[in-house]
Scaffold this motif. Structure first.
Motif, PDB file in Angstrom:
ATOM      1  N   GLY A  83     -17.740   0.122  -3.066  1.00 24.52           N
ATOM      2  CA  GLY A  83     -18.097   0.360  -4.458  1.00 24.52           C
ATOM      3  C   GLY A  83     -16.937   0.542  -5.399  1.00 24.52           C
ATOM      4  O   GLY A  83     -17.115   1.102  -6.483  1.00 24.52           O
ATOM      5  N   ALA A  84     -15.760   0.071  -5.046  1.00 22.13           N
ATOM      6  CA  ALA A  84     -14.598   0.238  -5.913  1.00 22.13           C
ATOM      7  C   ALA A  84     -14.079  -1.091  -6.444  1.00 22.13           C
ATOM      8  O   ALA A  84     -12.933  -1.188  -6.876  1.00 22.13           O
ATOM      9  N   VAL A  85     -14.932  -2.113  -6.403  1.00 23.71           N
ATOM     10  CA  VAL A  85     -14.555  -3.438  -6.876  1.00 23.71           C
ATOM     11  C   VAL A  85     -15.267  -3.707  -8.200  1.00 23.71           C
ATOM     12  O   VAL A  85     -16.365  -3.206  -8.439  1.00 23.71           O
ATOM     13  N   ALA A  86     -14.630  -4.488  -9.054  1.00 21.23           N
ATOM     14  CA  ALA A  86     -15.223  -4.815 -10.353  1.00 21.23           C
ATOM     15  C   ALA A  86     -16.652  -5.311 -10.190  1.00 21.23           C
ATOM     16  O   ALA A  86     -16.944  -6.105  -9.298  1.00 21.23           O
ATOM     17  N   HIS A  97     -11.461  10.454   4.183  1.00 16.90           N
ATOM     18  CA  HIS A  97     -10.286   9.817   3.580  1.00 16.90           C
ATOM     19  C   HIS A  97      -9.519  10.765   2.659  1.00 16.90           C
ATOM     20  O   HIS A  97      -8.489  10.381   2.117  1.00 16.90           O
ATOM     21  N   VAL A  98     -10.058  11.945   2.445  1.00 22.22           N
ATOM     22  CA  VAL A  98      -9.418  12.873   1.515  1.00 22.22           C
ATOM     23  C   VAL A  98      -8.930  14.090   2.293  1.00 22.22           C
ATOM     24  O   VAL A  98      -9.703  14.749   2.975  1.00 22.22           O
ATOM     25  N   ASN A  99      -7.658  14.370   2.187  1.00 21.43           N
ATOM     26  CA  ASN A  99      -7.072  15.584   2.758  1.00 21.43           C
ATOM     27  C   ASN A  99      -6.396  16.313   1.618  1.00 21.43           C
ATOM     28  O   ASN A  99      -5.359  15.863   1.122  1.00 21.43           O
ATOM     29  N   PRO A 100      -6.986  17.439   1.146  1.00 19.04           N
ATOM     30  CA  PRO A 100      -6.437  18.111  -0.040  1.00 19.04           C
ATOM     31  C   PRO A 100      -4.946  18.403   0.064  1.00 19.04           C
ATOM     32  O   PRO A 100      -4.238  18.428  -0.933  1.00 19.04           O
ATOM     33  N   ARG A 107      -5.303  10.930  -2.007  1.00 16.20           N
ATOM     34  CA  ARG A 107      -5.832  11.396  -3.287  1.00 16.20           C
ATOM     35  C   ARG A 107      -5.972  10.246  -4.264  1.00 16.20           C
ATOM     36  O   ARG A 107      -6.928  10.186  -5.036  1.00 16.20           O
ATOM     37  N   LEU A 108      -5.036   9.303  -4.243  1.00 18.78           N
ATOM     38  CA  LEU A 108      -5.095   8.158  -5.140  1.00 18.78           C
ATOM     39  C   LEU A 108      -6.334   7.308  -4.856  1.00 18.78           C
ATOM     40  O   LEU A 108      -6.997   6.831  -5.788  1.00 18.78           O
ATOM     41  N   ALA A 109      -6.674   7.122  -3.585  1.00 19.05           N
ATOM     42  CA  ALA A 109      -7.864   6.343  -3.232  1.00 19.05           C
ATOM     43  C   ALA A 109      -9.115   6.988  -3.809  1.00 19.05           C
ATOM     44  O   ALA A 109      -9.996   6.303  -4.351  1.00 19.05           O
ATOM     45  N   TRP A 110      -9.201   8.309  -3.708  1.00 23.04           N
ATOM     46  CA  TRP A 110     -10.351   9.020  -4.288  1.00 23.04           C
ATOM     47  C   TRP A 110     -10.370   8.881  -5.800  1.00 23.04           C
ATOM     48  O   TRP A 110     -11.405   8.591  -6.400  1.00 23.04           O
ATOM     49  N   ASP A 111      -9.230   9.080  -6.447  1.00 28.56           N
ATOM     50  CA  ASP A 111      -9.165   9.011  -7.912  1.00 28.56           C
ATOM     51  C   ASP A 111      -9.583   7.628  -8.411  1.00 28.56           C
ATOM     52  O   ASP A 111     -10.314   7.505  -9.409  1.00 28.56           O
ATOM     53  N   GLN A 112      -9.134   6.576  -7.732  1.00 30.99           N
ATOM     54  CA  GLN A 112      -9.485   5.219  -8.149  1.00 30.99           C
ATOM     55  C   GLN A 112     -10.978   4.951  -7.961  1.00 30.99           C
ATOM     56  O   GLN A 112     -11.623   4.333  -8.813  1.00 30.99           O
ATOM     57  N   TRP A 113     -11.534   5.422  -6.847  1.00 27.34           N
ATOM     58  CA  TRP A 113     -12.968   5.235  -6.592  1.00 27.34           C
ATOM     59  C   TRP A 113     -13.799   5.973  -7.635  1.00 27.34           C
ATOM     60  O   TRP A 113     -14.750   5.427  -8.187  1.00 27.34           O
TER      61      TRP A 113
END
Length: 280
Positions: A83-86, A97-100, A107-113
């Motif tokens: 769900g992160a594609v145009a 995928h997120v490790n605080p 963190r960048l992958a989460w922010d972009q999603w």
């Protein structure tokens, strides 16, 4: 639901609840093949995926058509982000995928999603201010999985957009709100999940003392919806709490019901500002 001929039903919350009752009771495999069709909601699909992961053998005769269900399954099993594609209008992000405290790339992958989900909601016709508030709350709810669930690796976040409709789901298979809240001496006397859910949706309630500043993610969610119509469902343990209407809150339209047991906490938010103000 009855055994015999193959059944085709809608993948609604009612269906998800019924299937889990049957699974826990050991009756689901005896009902024969069941196919679940689209309901226009992703909340039930996330709950179905969590239940299927908890009782895989019981759900072996259940086929689910909506693609989001399979996106959730792949997120849970393989850590696949979707769900992160145009032009994507639905997606799932596995919190494995997120490790605080981990790498910046995680963190960048989460922010972009999350930014793509926000842009998709705005493109679907929701006001930028409303979407921004919801996404801010989403970040808090995602953090809560790491802070309170005890099993953050089991967590997923999902979104879907339609014309003027935005749905968000945050789910985990952790200890649930009852066990979490009992760690706080203020709530040590809680005896069942229904009461725990009511406490959990009150601003500032968590396993930590209120003075620590923890536990405000759900309150931020309510503030984001202060001027809009929405439906919220909180599912933990053996209860589900539903709130709906304009500016939903515990003082408005509320339904608390007992369900079959499901570990963890699932929060579903469906916001449709342009929809008629009626019970869903």
């Amino acid at each position: 639901m009855n055994g015999g001929a193959p059944q085709r039903v809608t993948a609604s919350f009612e269906t998800a609840d019924d299937l889990l009752w049957q699974a826990v009771a050991g009756r689901l495999p005896k009902l024969g093949p069941i196919t679940l069709a689209r309901s226009g909601r992703i909340g039930p699909l996330v709950e179905l995926a969590m239940a299927t992961a908890a009782h895989p053998d019981a759900y072996c005769g259940v086929a689910v058509e909506p693609p989001v269900f399979h996106q959730v399954e792949r997120a849970l099993k393989d850590g696949l982000i979707s769900g992160a594609v145009a032009h994507d209008r639905a997606g799932v992000f596995p919190l494995s995928h997120v490790n605080p405290g981990g790498a910046e790339a995680e963190r960048l992958a989460w922010d972009q999603w999350a930014k793509h989900a926000e842009n998709a909601a705005v493109a679907a016709g929701l006001a930028k201010g409303l979407v921004g508030g919801l996404m801010g709350a989403l970040g808090e709810l995602q953090d809560n999985v790491f802070e309170h669930s005890g099993r953050p690796e089991s967590g997923v976040v999902a979104y879907a957009v339609g014309d003027g409709v935005f749905e968000l789901v945050v789910a985990d298979a952790g200890r649930g709100v009852l066990a979490s809240l009992r760690e706080n001496p203020e709530f040590a006397g809680l005896e069942e999940s229904g009461a725990a859910l009511r406490v959990a949706v009150s601003d500032g309630a968590s396993r930590h003392a209120r003075s620590t500043g923890h536990g405000y993610g759900i309150g931020q969610l309510f503030r984001a919806l202060a001027h809009d119509a929405a439906e919220l469902r909180f599912r933990s343990g053996d209860h589900a709490l539903r709130l709906w209407g304009d500016a939903p809150s515990l003082t408005g339209q509320v339904e608390l019901a007992q369900k079959a047991w499901l570990d963890g906490l699932t929060i579903t938010v469906r916001c449709a500002p342009g929809a008629p103000r009626r019970r869903p």
